[in-house]
Design a protein around this motif. Sequence first.
Motif, short mmCIF file in Angstrom:
data_model
loop_
_atom_site.label_atom_id
_atom_site.label_comp_id
_atom_site.label_asym_id
_atom_site.label_seq_id
_atom_site.Cartn_x
_atom_site.Cartn_y
_atom_site.Cartn_z
N LEU A 96 -22.79 -14.83 -14.22
CA LEU A 96 -21.49 -15.24 -13.69
C LEU A 96 -21.63 -16.41 -12.74
N GLU A 97 -22.70 -16.43 -11.96
CA GLU A 97 -22.97 -17.57 -11.07
C GLU A 97 -23.17 -18.85 -11.87
N ARG A 98 -23.89 -18.75 -12.97
CA ARG A 98 -24.12 -19.93 -13.82
C ARG A 98 -22.80 -20.45 -14.38
N VAL A 99 -21.95 -19.53 -14.80
CA VAL A 99 -20.65 -19.93 -15.36
C VAL A 99 -19.79 -20.59 -14.28
N LEU A 100 -19.84 -20.08 -13.07
CA LEU A 100 -19.07 -20.69 -11.98
C LEU A 100 -19.55 -22.11 -11.71
N ARG A 101 -20.85 -22.34 -11.83
CA ARG A 101 -21.36 -23.71 -11.67
C ARG A 101 -20.89 -24.61 -12.81
N GLU A 102 -20.82 -24.04 -14.01
CA GLU A 102 -20.31 -24.81 -15.16
C GLU A 102 -18.84 -25.17 -14.94
N GLU A 103 -18.08 -24.24 -14.37
CA GLU A 103 -16.68 -24.53 -14.07
C GLU A 103 -16.58 -25.65 -13.04
N GLU A 104 -17.41 -25.60 -12.00
CA GLU A 104 -17.40 -26.65 -10.97
C GLU A 104 -17.68 -28.01 -11.59
N ASN A 105 -18.67 -28.07 -12.48
CA ASN A 105 -19.01 -29.34 -13.15
C ASN A 105 -17.84 -29.83 -14.01
N ALA A 106 -17.19 -28.91 -14.68
CA ALA A 106 -16.06 -29.28 -15.54
C ALA A 106 -14.91 -29.82 -14.71
N VAL A 107 -14.67 -29.21 -13.54
CA VAL A 107 -13.61 -29.70 -12.64
C VAL A 107 -13.96 -31.10 -12.16
N PHE B 68 -12.29 -24.52 -20.02
CA PHE B 68 -11.75 -23.35 -20.69
C PHE B 68 -12.83 -22.58 -21.43
N THR B 69 -13.88 -23.27 -21.87
CA THR B 69 -15.02 -22.58 -22.47
C THR B 69 -15.72 -21.73 -21.41
N ALA B 70 -15.96 -22.33 -20.24
CA ALA B 70 -16.58 -21.60 -19.14
C ALA B 70 -15.69 -20.45 -18.68
N ASN B 71 -14.39 -20.68 -18.65
CA ASN B 71 -13.43 -19.65 -18.26
C ASN B 71 -13.53 -18.43 -19.18
N SER B 72 -13.59 -18.68 -20.48
CA SER B 72 -13.73 -17.59 -21.45
C SER B 72 -15.04 -16.84 -21.23
N ASN B 73 -16.11 -17.60 -20.95
CA ASN B 73 -17.41 -16.98 -20.73
C ASN B 73 -17.40 -16.09 -19.48
N PHE B 74 -16.70 -16.53 -18.44
CA PHE B 74 -16.62 -15.73 -17.22
C PHE B 74 -16.02 -14.36 -17.52
N HIS B 75 -14.89 -14.36 -18.21
CA HIS B 75 -14.22 -13.10 -18.50
C HIS B 75 -15.02 -12.24 -19.48
N HIS B 76 -15.73 -12.87 -20.40
CA HIS B 76 -16.57 -12.11 -21.33
C HIS B 76 -17.72 -11.42 -20.59
N ILE B 77 -18.41 -12.17 -19.73
CA ILE B 77 -19.55 -11.60 -19.00
C ILE B 77 -19.10 -10.49 -18.06
N LEU B 78 -17.96 -10.70 -17.40
CA LEU B 78 -17.43 -9.67 -16.50
C LEU B 78 -17.11 -8.39 -17.28
N ALA B 79 -16.52 -8.55 -18.46
CA ALA B 79 -16.21 -7.39 -19.30
C ALA B 79 -17.49 -6.73 -19.79
N ASP B 80 -18.46 -7.54 -20.18
CA ASP B 80 -19.73 -7.01 -20.68
C ASP B 80 -20.45 -6.22 -19.60
N ALA B 81 -20.24 -6.59 -18.34
CA ALA B 81 -20.92 -5.91 -17.23
C ALA B 81 -20.50 -4.46 -17.08
N CYS B 82 -19.35 -4.09 -17.65
CA CYS B 82 -18.91 -2.69 -17.54
C CYS B 82 -19.60 -1.81 -18.57
N LYS B 83 -20.36 -2.45 -19.49
CA LYS B 83 -21.20 -1.73 -20.47
C LYS B 83 -20.39 -0.78 -21.37
N ASN B 84 -19.24 -1.26 -21.78
CA ASN B 84 -18.40 -0.53 -22.73
C ASN B 84 -18.06 -1.51 -23.85
#
Length: 218
Positions: A112-123, A132-148
Motif C-alpha cells: 500500500l505504501e508503494r501504491v501511495l508513492r505511485e499516486e504521488e508521482n501520478a499527481v 486511476f491505475t494506482a487507485n484501483s491497486n490501492f483498493h485491491h490490496i486493501l481488500a486482499d489484506a482481509c484474506k477473504n
Amino acid sequence: MSDSSKIYNTSSDYVYLDIKNKIVNRELRQHERLLEVRISDSLGVSRTPVREALKRLADEGLVKITPNSGARVASPTVAEIKNAHCVREGLENLSVEIVCRDGIDSRHSEALERVLREEENAVTENDREAFFTANSNFHHILADACKNTFLTDFIDKIVHHTNVYVLFSKSDEQAIKDSHAEHRAILCAVRNHDSEAAQNIMKKHLSRVYTLLEKQKN
C-alpha cells in the motif's frame, strides 16, 4: 495490421488499448457508436480482434454492447452510479472492518505504501490514467489484506466499474489530491486498528466521488 501494432502480443490487444486510450483521453464521447468495420479499416486488422477487444472493454464497463444495435461507449445513468456506489460502500467498509480487527501484515502494508508513492508521482506528473491505475491497486490490496478471496473478487469488480464512471467524469486536480490524502488516512487508521475512523474516511472518500458524478449527470 500496421507496423505499430507489432509491439502488442495480439491484434486484439492492439485494438483494445487503442480504443481504451481514446475513451480515457475523451477522444471518443460517451454513447458514441463503435462500428466494427470502421475500427477494422482504421487500424488495419480483421473484424475478429475488433470484436474481441470490444467484448473485453464491455466486461470492464467502458463499452456497452446491445444485441441488434452494436457497441457504444458506455454512458452510465444516475441510477447505475447510485446502485454501484451503494454496493461498493458496503463491501469496502466490510473489508476495512475485517482488516482493522485482524490487523494488516507487513506485505500488504508495504504494498500500500508503494501504491501511495505511485499516486504521488501520478499527481506530480498530472498523469490521470496512472493515478486511476494506482487507485484501483490501492483498493485491491486493501481488500486482499482481509484474506477473504470472495470479498476481494467482489470488490475488484465493483471498484473497476465505479472507476470507469470516474474516468467519464470531470474530476479536477484537487479532487485527485483529496483522493490520495484519503487513501493515506485510511491506511493510517487501519494500521492503528481504528475501525470507526477507517470506515468513516472510506465512506467520505466514496461519497465525495459519488456526489461529483451525480452532479455532472443531473
